[in-house]
Scaffold this active site. Structure first.
Site, PDB file in Angstrom:
ATOM      1  N   ARG A  90      -6.211   1.199 -16.213  1.00  0.00           N
ATOM      2  CA  ARG A  90      -6.346   1.940 -14.947  1.00  0.00           C
ATOM      3  C   ARG A  90      -7.170   3.223 -15.050  1.00  0.00           C
ATOM      4  O   ARG A  90      -7.991   3.485 -14.169  1.00  0.00           O
ATOM      5  CB  ARG A  90      -4.964   2.217 -14.331  1.00  0.00           C
ATOM      6  N   ARG A 103       3.321  -1.790  -5.973  1.00  0.00           N
ATOM      7  CA  ARG A 103       3.386  -0.565  -6.783  1.00  0.00           C
ATOM      8  C   ARG A 103       4.655   0.252  -6.528  1.00  0.00           C
ATOM      9  O   ARG A 103       5.316   0.695  -7.470  1.00  0.00           O
ATOM     10  CB  ARG A 103       2.166   0.287  -6.430  1.00  0.00           C
ATOM     11  N   GLU A 136       4.848  -5.854   2.246  1.00  0.00           N
ATOM     12  CA  GLU A 136       4.804  -6.447   0.896  1.00  0.00           C
ATOM     13  C   GLU A 136       4.272  -5.443  -0.138  1.00  0.00           C
ATOM     14  O   GLU A 136       3.170  -5.603  -0.651  1.00  0.00           O
ATOM     15  CB  GLU A 136       3.990  -7.746   0.890  1.00  0.00           C
ATOM     16  N   PRO A 137       5.082  -4.446  -0.448  1.00  0.00           N
ATOM     17  CA  PRO A 137       4.662  -3.473  -1.455  1.00  0.00           C
ATOM     18  C   PRO A 137       4.797  -4.031  -2.864  1.00  0.00           C
ATOM     19  O   PRO A 137       5.658  -4.863  -3.138  1.00  0.00           O
ATOM     20  CB  PRO A 137       5.656  -2.325  -1.258  1.00  0.00           C
ATOM     21  N   CYS A 178     -12.082   0.052 -29.124  1.00  0.00           N
ATOM     22  CA  CYS A 178     -13.446   0.461 -29.476  1.00  0.00           C
ATOM     23  C   CYS A 178     -14.304   0.650 -28.241  1.00  0.00           C
ATOM     24  O   CYS A 178     -15.200  -0.148 -27.960  1.00  0.00           O
ATOM     25  CB  CYS A 178     -14.064  -0.561 -30.418  1.00  0.00           C
ATOM     26  N   GLU A 179     -13.970   1.656 -27.478  1.00  0.00           N
ATOM     27  CA  GLU A 179     -14.685   2.028 -26.256  1.00  0.00           C
ATOM     28  C   GLU A 179     -14.562   3.532 -26.176  1.00  0.00           C
ATOM     29  O   GLU A 179     -13.438   4.051 -26.176  1.00  0.00           O
ATOM     30  CB  GLU A 179     -13.970   1.483 -25.009  1.00  0.00           C
ATOM     31  N   TYR A 224       0.693  -2.554 -12.350  1.00  0.00           N
ATOM     32  CA  TYR A 224      -0.729  -2.827 -12.623  1.00  0.00           C
ATOM     33  C   TYR A 224      -1.172  -2.352 -13.999  1.00  0.00           C
ATOM     34  O   TYR A 224      -2.321  -1.973 -14.184  1.00  0.00           O
ATOM     35  CB  TYR A 224      -1.622  -2.196 -11.533  1.00  0.00           C
ATOM     36  N   GLY A 282       0.788  -1.232   0.000  1.00  0.00           N
ATOM     37  CA  GLY A 282       0.000   0.000   0.000  1.00  0.00           C
ATOM     38  C   GLY A 282       0.814   1.273   0.000  1.00  0.00           C
ATOM     39  O   GLY A 282       0.257   2.360   0.119  1.00  0.00           O
TER      40      GLY A 282
HETATM   41  N1  LLP Z   1      -0.444  -7.501  -0.528  1.00  0.00           N
HETATM   42  C1  LLP Z   1      -1.686  -7.888  -0.860  1.00  0.00           C
HETATM   43  C2  LLP Z   1      -2.304  -9.005  -0.160  1.00  0.00           C
HETATM   44  C3  LLP Z   1      -2.376  -7.233  -1.885  1.00  0.00           C
HETATM   45  O1  LLP Z   1      -3.605  -7.623  -2.198  1.00  0.00           O
HETATM   46  C4  LLP Z   1      -1.751  -6.154  -2.566  1.00  0.00           C
HETATM   47  C5  LLP Z   1      -2.450  -5.445  -3.643  1.00  0.00           C
HETATM   48  C6  LLP Z   1      -0.448  -5.791  -2.190  1.00  0.00           C
HETATM   49  C7  LLP Z   1       0.177  -6.484  -1.154  1.00  0.00           C
HETATM   50  C8  LLP Z   1       0.328  -4.700  -2.878  1.00  0.00           C
HETATM   51  O2  LLP Z   1      -0.289  -3.470  -2.807  1.00  0.00           O
HETATM   52  P1  LLP Z   1       0.503  -2.179  -3.365  1.00  0.00           P
HETATM   53  O3  LLP Z   1       1.748  -1.999  -2.543  1.00  0.00           O
HETATM   54  O4  LLP Z   1       0.849  -2.445  -4.783  1.00  0.00           O
HETATM   55  O5  LLP Z   1      -0.454  -1.063  -3.211  1.00  0.00           O
HETATM   56  N2  LLP Z   1      -5.000  -2.872  -9.657  1.00  0.00           N
HETATM   57  C9  LLP Z   1      -5.001  -1.815  -8.662  1.00  0.00           C
HETATM   58  C10 LLP Z   1      -4.252  -2.215  -7.423  1.00  0.00           C
HETATM   59  C11 LLP Z   1      -4.795  -3.476  -6.791  1.00  0.00           C
HETATM   60  C12 LLP Z   1      -3.984  -3.900  -5.588  1.00  0.00           C
HETATM   61  C13 LLP Z   1      -4.384  -5.250  -5.121  1.00  0.00           C
HETATM   62  N3  LLP Z   1      -3.627  -5.752  -4.026  1.00  0.00           N
HETATM   63  C14 LLP Z   1      -4.412  -0.547  -9.280  1.00  0.00           C
HETATM   64  O6  LLP Z   1      -4.030  -0.560 -10.437  1.00  0.00           O
HETATM   65  O7  LLP Z   1      -4.341   0.475  -8.623  1.00  0.00           O
END
Ligand code: LLP
Length: 450
Positions: free
Chosen positions: A339, A303, A300-301, A370-371, A399, A259
């Site tokens: 996105r 992004r 666990e990042p 085509c959207e 993503y 996150g």
């Molecule tokens: N751990 C778990 C269990 C997760 O479900 C996720 C993301 C992460 C870690 C990593 O989160 P991050 O650090 O990347 O924020 N498709 C969406 C994002 C979906 C995230 C799903 N889970 C987007 O493009 O913004």
């Protein structure tokens, strides 16, 4: 009125750290972006290894400074590719996955299976059996019913499987409703407040081939500050202490999810992963001490490790005036980057070649699909762009490719890694033949009747 110059608008902080603009033309790791586009075609995704290594090291350093017994896992869902697993494994990271496909990609990248945690709110019996069979490090239990399934699979191969419980600590966090994962109504995790999480602890203690070694939560994405983590850590450690007292289950590891936020446009607040990691570690340290617990801490990042490292390069096709707006069509769109359509995500594209003296205009950059909703960037100041020009979308590393599709029968883009001044093709552009690969040439019964 001051004329906005392209120079002043250039958002360097959104581009990979190796990016520069000698003579107003974008280069990545010293290689002109135009050369990459000519050589590998467009749309093209370019990843910079320096930026990935820097991002991983920032989070590790920040975390370790606040809580030494800690580690970082990369959330594969942001981008899953063997070259990336190899790079991050070398950098000392662990990994989380949510499917057999991500496991296959991780092992193809040389990641030892014990360094992988297997998450997900749906795991089939086959997926569980395969994960246990290859010696996956941790299985993250999302439902009480998974406990007997894991135990049976482990018994079959004669092992005891380490598991975490994914807890739902009920905390409001995350930048968009679709990426908030710890609300009361969330589909993820085991609720602490309803007692389901405790039931899962009891079920683990009663299963011979399952060893409960820790807890996990993930609150959401694009979390701007440490306060939601503080509240979730408090709730989780309260729960963990109760489980020590009531069931003698000592938590050896606690994962507080991902996150970490990134900026997609200069209008977004500045983010500092190292500082956030340090704050999380420090608040964890204080809470753990207060609870007399000493678990290993993991984040666990996804992004924050790969987003800024990736640049999407598109070529301009046509330009139209429509209903008072200027519409610029490029050769990618919703198929390689869903996105904007899914989350209303806003990007800050720039022209790969700046033309000195030309005044940027306000345009909508639309995709080729085509959207009507296939708009990559709305109301951005750029250009002017002509047919054949190149546009760069920074912060395209997370993503996008991992959510890409073959909508409209368009092959997915090629991927190039720039590393120490060299460009390496790590994924070739798909072809129509690739897309036909899974189709089976058949004659349907009704076709053979007449
Ligand atoms: N751990 C778990 C269990 C997760 O479900 C996720 C993301 C992460 C870690 C990593 O989160 P991050 O650090 O990347 O924020 N498709 C969406 C994002 C979906 C995230 C799903 N889970 C987007 O493009 O913004």
């Amino acid at each position: 009125m001051r004329r906005p110059s392209q120079q002043a608008a250039r958002p360097t902080e959104l581009f990979p750290i190796s990016a520069d603009w000698p003579d107003g033309a974008l280069r990545l790791s010293g290689i002109p972006a135009a050369e990459l586009a000519d050589r590998f075609g467009t749309p093209l995704y370019v990843y910079d290894t320096d930026t990935i290594e820097q991002a991983a090291s920032d989070i590790r350093t920040g975390l370790g400074a606040g809580y030494p017994d800690s580690s970082v896992a990369y959330a594969s869902k942001a981008l899953s590719a063997p070259w990336l697993y190899r790079l991050l494994h070398r950098a000392g990271l662990h990994f989380d996955v949510v499917s057999g496909g991500e496991v296959a990609s991780a092992t193809a990248g040389g990641v030892p299976t014990e360094n992988i945690a297997y998450h997900g709110n749906y795991k089939s019996a086959t997926e569980i059996a395969e994960a246990v069979g290859i010696g996956i490090g941790r299985i993250v239990i999302d439902h009480v019913d998974e406990i007997p399934a894991v135990s049976t699979a482990a018994q079959r191969v004669g092992v005891v499987q380490d598991v975490w419980l994914r807890l739902n600590p009920t905390v409001f966090a995350g930048g968009h409703p679709k990426i908030r994962t710890a609300l009361v109504s969330s589909k993820f995790g085991l609720s602490i407040s309803t007692g389901v999480a405790e039931e899962a602890v009891i079920a683990c203690t009663q299963s011979r081939n399952v060893r409960l070694v820790g807890y996990h939560f993930h609150l959401g994405s694009q979390i701007a500050d440490a306060s939601p983590f503080a509240s979730a850590v408090q709730t989780t450690l309260d729960f963990a202490s109760r489980m020590v007292e009531r069931h003698h289950v000592e938590p050896r590891e606690i994962t507080v999810g991902g996150g970490f936020p990134v900026r997609y446009s200069p209008a977004d607040p500045a983010s500092d992963s190292k500082a956030l990691a340090h704050q999380i570690a420090s608040l964890f340290q204080a809470a753990a001490t207060a609870h007399e617990l000493r678990p290993h801490l993991r984040v666990e990042p996804g992004r924050a490790i790969v987003a800024r490292a990736g640049v999407a390069l598109y070529r301009v096709g046509s330009t139209k005036r429509a209903g008072g707006r200027t519409v610029i069509a490029v050769d990618g769109g919703i198929g390689d980057n869903p996105r904007p359509a899914l989350y209303g995500a806003r990007y800050r594209p720039v022209a790969v070649h700046e033309r000195p003296g030309e005044r940027p205009i306000r345009v909508d950059i639309v995709g080729r699909y085509c959207e009507e909703g296939d708009v990559l960037a709305r109301g951005v100041s750029i250009g002017p762009l002509r047919s054949g020009d190149l546009v760069a979308f920074p912060v395209s590393g997370a993503y996008q490719l991992s959510m890409a599709s073959n909508y409209n029968g368009v092959p997915r883009p090629a991927v190039v890694v720039v590393d120490r001044g060299q460009a390496i093709l790590v994924r070739r552009r798909e072809t129509p033949a690739d897309m036909l690969n899974c189709e089976i040439p058949v004659t349907l019964p009704s076709e053979s009747v007449a």
